[in-house]
Design a protein around this motif. Structure first.
Motif, PDB file in Angstrom:
ATOM      1  N   SER A  20       0.843  -1.194   0.000  1.00 11.57           N
ATOM      2  CA  SER A  20       0.000   0.000   0.000  1.00 11.57           C
ATOM      3  C   SER A  20       0.878   1.245   0.000  1.00 11.57           C
ATOM      4  N   ILE A  21       0.421   2.208  -0.742  1.00 15.94           N
ATOM      5  CA  ILE A  21       1.124   3.484  -0.853  1.00 15.94           C
ATOM      6  C   ILE A  21       0.151   4.561  -0.391  1.00 15.94           C
ATOM      7  N   ASP A  22       0.547   5.294   0.606  1.00 11.66           N
ATOM      8  CA  ASP A  22      -0.324   6.309   1.204  1.00 11.66           C
ATOM      9  C   ASP A  22       0.395   7.652   1.107  1.00 11.66           C
ATOM     10  N   ILE A  23      -0.040   8.470   0.192  1.00 11.92           N
ATOM     11  CA  ILE A  23       0.572   9.786   0.011  1.00 11.92           C
ATOM     12  C   ILE A  23      -0.277  10.820   0.743  1.00 11.92           C
ATOM     13  N   ARG A  24       0.361  11.596   1.584  1.00  7.33           N
ATOM     14  CA  ARG A  24      -0.347  12.698   2.232  1.00  7.33           C
ATOM     15  C   ARG A  24      -0.005  13.986   1.501  1.00  7.33           C
ATOM     16  N   ARG A  25      -1.019  14.756   1.292  1.00  7.04           N
ATOM     17  CA  ARG A  25      -0.812  16.024   0.622  1.00  7.04           C
ATOM     18  C   ARG A  25      -1.005  17.115   1.655  1.00  7.04           C
ATOM     19  N   LEU A  26       0.078  17.667   2.107  1.00  8.66           N
ATOM     20  CA  LEU A  26       0.008  18.715   3.103  1.00  8.66           C
ATOM     21  C   LEU A  26      -0.434  20.021   2.450  1.00  8.66           C
ATOM     22  N   PRO A  27      -1.021  20.913   3.240  1.00  6.65           N
ATOM     23  CA  PRO A  27      -1.597  22.136   2.653  1.00  6.65           C
ATOM     24  C   PRO A  27      -0.584  22.962   1.864  1.00  6.65           C
ATOM     25  N   ASP A  28       0.669  22.895   2.252  1.00  5.77           N
ATOM     26  CA  ASP A  28       1.631  23.729   1.537  1.00  5.77           C
ATOM     27  C   ASP A  28       2.112  23.083   0.237  1.00  5.77           C
ATOM     28  N   ALA A  29       1.627  21.892  -0.051  1.00  7.53           N
ATOM     29  CA  ALA A  29       2.053  21.216  -1.278  1.00  7.53           C
ATOM     30  C   ALA A  29       1.044  21.494  -2.389  1.00  7.53           C
ATOM     31  N   ALA A  30       0.887  22.756  -2.700  1.00  4.31           N
ATOM     32  CA  ALA A  30      -0.145  23.143  -3.665  1.00  4.31           C
ATOM     33  C   ALA A  30       0.102  22.554  -5.044  1.00  4.31           C
ATOM     34  N   GLU A  31       1.355  22.284  -5.327  1.00  5.11           N
ATOM     35  CA  GLU A  31       1.672  21.776  -6.662  1.00  5.11           C
ATOM     36  C   GLU A  31       1.328  20.296  -6.825  1.00  5.11           C
ATOM     37  N   LEU A  32       0.982  19.645  -5.721  1.00  5.58           N
ATOM     38  CA  LEU A  32       0.713  18.211  -5.779  1.00  5.58           C
ATOM     39  C   LEU A  32      -0.769  17.983  -6.060  1.00  5.58           C
ATOM     40  N   GLY A  33      -1.135  18.133  -7.311  1.00  3.19           N
ATOM     41  CA  GLY A  33      -2.525  17.972  -7.706  1.00  3.19           C
ATOM     42  C   GLY A  33      -2.835  16.534  -8.068  1.00  3.19           C
ATOM     43  N   PRO A  34      -4.054  16.291  -8.493  1.00  2.00           N
ATOM     44  CA  PRO A  34      -4.459  14.923  -8.840  1.00  2.00           C
ATOM     45  C   PRO A  34      -3.567  14.262  -9.881  1.00  2.00           C
ATOM     46  N   SER A  35      -3.184  14.999 -10.887  1.00  2.00           N
ATOM     47  CA  SER A  35      -2.374  14.358 -11.920  1.00  2.00           C
ATOM     48  C   SER A  35      -0.968  14.073 -11.392  1.00  2.00           C
ATOM     49  N   GLU A  36      -0.466  14.952 -10.527  1.00  2.00           N
ATOM     50  CA  GLU A  36       0.840  14.687  -9.933  1.00  2.00           C
ATOM     51  C   GLU A  36       0.782  13.474  -9.001  1.00  2.00           C
ATOM     52  N   LEU A  37      -0.334  13.347  -8.295  1.00  2.00           N
ATOM     53  CA  LEU A  37      -0.495  12.170  -7.445  1.00  2.00           C
ATOM     54  C   LEU A  37      -0.525  10.907  -8.290  1.00  2.00           C
ATOM     55  N   ASP A  38      -1.256  10.972  -9.391  1.00  2.00           N
ATOM     56  CA  ASP A  38      -1.286   9.819 -10.302  1.00  2.00           C
ATOM     57  C   ASP A  38       0.113   9.461 -10.770  1.00  2.00           C
ATOM     58  N   THR A  39       0.844  10.476 -11.148  1.00  2.00           N
ATOM     59  CA  THR A  39       2.188  10.230 -11.664  1.00  2.00           C
ATOM     60  C   THR A  39       3.086   9.619 -10.599  1.00  2.00           C
ATOM     61  N   ALA A  40       2.989  10.143  -9.385  1.00  2.00           N
ATOM     62  CA  ALA A  40       3.824   9.620  -8.301  1.00  2.00           C
ATOM     63  C   ALA A  40       3.488   8.166  -8.004  1.00  2.00           C
ATOM     64  N   ILE A  41       2.189   7.875  -7.921  1.00  2.02           N
ATOM     65  CA  ILE A  41       1.771   6.489  -7.674  1.00  2.02           C
ATOM     66  C   ILE A  41       2.281   5.580  -8.789  1.00  2.02           C
TER      67      ILE A  41
END
Lengths: 299, 206
Positions: free
Chosen positions: A19-40
């Motif tokens: 399992s991969i659990d990415i947390r998106r902290l409030p200051d990580a504005a650049e981490l949008g849905p597509s970036e999350l997809d890419t990281a996963i």
């Protein structure tokens, strides 16, 4: 639009689920849905690559070719050699008694090491992809990086080997590898390589450090070490690793620097065997007590 | 495509811990050949894009096969194996609505309110058989997990399920109450159970 706190993904790979659990902290504005997809996707690709390279099931994998003697270690790419170097390190640390790259039957099988190594690599891929706050959990052996929320460390429960809905400890941290090896409901599944018999003095060993590959290997080694476990654990503590053990009677021991809350005892049944009809009755809230740093490890 | 991202924190906690668990119902890690490695994904979080629609994406069970609770000792010995079917149901006890509403959330909108809803997860194929659960949510908090279908190909599966399922269920619940992000434990995982829980959470729009 509701806030997007991150992403959880479960990937079946290496014969288990990671399992991969990415947390998106409030200051990580650049981490949008597509970036999350890419990281996963990047992390998942790493996991599958490891599976293919090290699989003993795939005839064309590096490990399969090594097992058949078609190639030598020198013919393998760097990352394959790295895993075997880790095995060497573990063997040396255990005085030659435990080599995680070999089965008891004498065949080459680094599967036990690869899971931790692949999770380490997946974690690096996530960080490289702009997701520094994450957890990668490879079926109970895990890495946490960064924060779980704003100003909040990750909280990692350590399962009670005798009653798995219960926790024997909670570890907090921002950059930790936590590996637990234990006997299972199927009986001891780690074998002492010197005797060929299941290692049973300890019910579970948790190793906490910076690197999951080694943490996983050492946890398995300590479980297999039998009477040599205290010496190995003492040595690991001197090297900066923290550890927690549960013995066959449910007694807990831990290194002086163990970074978390630890329960007074695990819930071992008197005979040390988990009855099939056991069900959870105790709750974490009553099980945890604040640990004191003076508690000693096994002598 | 990205509905998963909106999952509530607490529900995600439960799932993360569950994925980490030790438990085993059906899947010890003793794969011995290519054909026996876990395959046949009915759903993965990445593809559960239809999470807001009430209809199931998996095959709904026409009736609950099993519904063990933490108190069940031997009640689920006659579950349907593999295929949708009904037999030997066991009262669920802890879910007020009962596991009857396969496939559709009681409130299918993207809710964030503290209303109770019962959502059935996909039937997830594992190499041991199908696993399907139902998740009871109060607002964004999981209040119960009810197993609707479990493998029972062999007596060993039944024993393991009787032992494991209450634990899996309790782990989902405890993971919330203890504010645990994840769990480290010996290397067993109940893949099908976790997948079905996840699909239910997706479907709940939570």
């Amino acid at each position: 639009m509701p806030s997007r706190p991150g992403r959880v993904h479960a990937e079946p790979v290496m014969g288990t689920v990671v399992s991969i659990d990415i947390r998106r902290l409030p200051d990580a504005a650049e981490l949008g849905p597509s970036e999350l997809d890419t990281a996963i996707a990047a992390a998942v690709a790493v996991l599958h690559r490891a599976d293919e390279d090290f699989s003993t099931f795939l005839p064309g994998s590096w490990v399969s070719r090594l097992r058949r003697g078609e190639i030598g270690l020198d013919d393998c790419p760097d990352h394959v050699r790295e895993v075997y170097r880790t095995a060497d390190a573990c063997r040396e640390r255990t005085g030659g008694s435990f080599d995680p790259a070999w089965r008891v039957d004498g065949t080459l099988d680094p599967t036990g090491l690869v899971k931790g190594w692949a999770a380490d690599a997946a974690s690096r891929a996530l960080t490289d992809a702009g997701a520094p706050d994450h957890c990668v959990n490879a079926a109970g052996d895990l890495l946490v990086r960064g924060a779980s929320g704003t100003g909040r460390p990750w909280r990692v429960g350590i399962a009670d080997p005798f009653e798995r809905a219960r926790l024997v400890a909670v570890v907090e941290g921002t950059d930790l590898a936590v590996a637990t090896s234990g006997v299972s409901e199927r009986g001891g599944h780690v074998v002492d390589p010197r005797t060929g018999t299941p290692a049973s003095a300890l019910a579970s060993v948790t190793i906490v450090g910076a690197d999951l590959t080694l943490a996983d290997a050492y946890a398995t080694a300590a479980l297999a070490a039998g009477h040599a476990a205290p010496a190995l654990l003492a040595d690991l503590a001197r090297q900066g690793w923290a550890w927690l053990t549960v013995d066959a009677t449910g007694r807990l021991a831990r290194s002086a620097g163990f970074p978390g809350q630890v329960a007074a005892t695990a819930s071992a049944p008197s005979n040390g065997i988990i009855p099939p009809d056991m069900h959870p009755s105790e709750r974490l809230s009553s099980a945890l007590t604040r640990s004191t740093p003076t508690a000693a490890g096994p002598g | 495509m990205n509905e998963n991202a909106g999952k509530p924190y607490r529900a995600r906690l439960g799932f993360a811990a569950l994925m980490a668990t030790v438990a085993l119902a059906v899947g010890a890690k003793t794969a011995t050949g290519p054909g026996e490695r876990p395959v046949a994904l009915a759903v993965t979080p990445a593809t559960a894009g239809a999470s807001q629609q009430p209809a199931t994406t998996g095959d709904p069970a026409p009736a609950p096969a099993t519904a063990p609770t933490s108190a069940s000792g031997d009640g689920n010995s006659t579950s349907a194996s593999g295929d949708a079917g009904s037999s030997g149901s066991n009262s669920s006890g802890s879910s007020s609505s009962g596991p009857g509403s396969a496939g559709s959330p009681s409130g299918s909108g993207p809710s964030g309110t503290a209303t109770a809803q019962t959502v059935t997860g996909d039937a997830v194929s594992t190499r041991y058989g199908s696993v399907q659960v139902q998740v009871v949510l109060s607002g964004k908090t999981i209040t119960d997990v009810v197993a609707l279908r479990l493998p029972d190909r062999e007596r060993r599966d039944i024993e393991i399920n009787n032992w494991a399922v209450p634990i899996l269920r309790q782990e989902v619940l405890d993971a919330q109450s203890a504010r645990i992000d994840t769990v480290s434990g010996a290397s067993y995982t109940s893949y099908g159970y976790a997948q079905s829980v996840q699909s239910a959470l997706d479907r709940a729009g939570a």
